[in-house]
Scaffold this motif. Structure first.
Motif, short mmCIF file in Angstrom:
data_model
loop_
_atom_site.label_atom_id
_atom_site.label_comp_id
_atom_site.label_asym_id
_atom_site.label_seq_id
_atom_site.Cartn_x
_atom_site.Cartn_y
_atom_site.Cartn_z
N TYR A 87 0.87 -1.17 0.00
CA TYR A 87 0.00 0.00 0.00
C TYR A 87 0.90 1.22 0.00
O TYR A 87 1.86 1.27 0.77
N GLN A 88 0.60 2.20 -0.86
CA GLN A 88 1.33 3.45 -0.77
C GLN A 88 0.59 4.34 0.22
O GLN A 88 -0.61 4.57 0.09
N MET A 89 1.35 4.79 1.21
CA MET A 89 0.80 5.59 2.30
C MET A 89 1.39 7.00 2.23
O MET A 89 2.47 7.20 1.68
N VAL A 90 0.68 7.96 2.83
CA VAL A 90 1.25 9.28 3.03
C VAL A 90 0.97 9.68 4.47
O VAL A 90 -0.16 9.60 4.95
N ALA A 91 2.04 10.06 5.17
CA ALA A 91 1.92 10.49 6.56
C ALA A 91 1.46 11.94 6.61
O ALA A 91 1.54 12.66 5.61
#
Length: 126
Positions: free
Chosen positions: A100-104
């Motif tokens: 999964y590509q996540m963004v904080a």
């Protein structure tokens, strides 16, 4: 990823769906329930998914898309998001893996790795 701010762990439970399968037509349906646990220090939003599905004959299918089951959940530190989806294969046994590509919240993008897991009709493996 070794940075403790961006630690998202993924676990998967699978089950065979006999009522949606047609073994005589090489159609085997499986459900998988994924739990995405944010063990990091910052909230993180799931942007996209990438799955690699490999059947027992070695045929590979890649699936990419936005979110999971129509959602792009924001997961707070210490919280988790669980969903169930499914796949159909032409063999009784296969595997899936991906990320999964996540963004904080601070804008940093990172991948949450989905370790390989097996899909198998009960009794298909000895």
């Amino acid at each position: 990823m070794s940075d403790p701010r961006y630690q998202v762990d993924v676990s998967v439970a699978t089950r065979f769906l006999p009522e949606q399968s047609q073994p005589d037509e090489n159609r085997f349906a499986f459900a998988y329930t994924v739990t995405i646990q944010n063990n990091g220090e910052l909230p993180a939003k799931l942007l996209t998914r990438h799955w690699v599905i490999t059947d027992g004959d070695g045929h590979v299918q890649e699936v990419r898309g936005a979110g999971v089951v129509g959602q792009q959940p924001l997961i707070a530190p210490g919280a988790s998001h669980t969903y169930t989806s499914g796949t159909v294969m032409a063999t009784q046994v296969g595997s899936m893996q991906g990320s999964y590509q996540m963004v904080a919240d601070d804008g940093k993008r990172f991948d949450a790795i989905i370790a390989p897991f097996r899909l198998a009709v009960p009794g298909a493996l000895h």
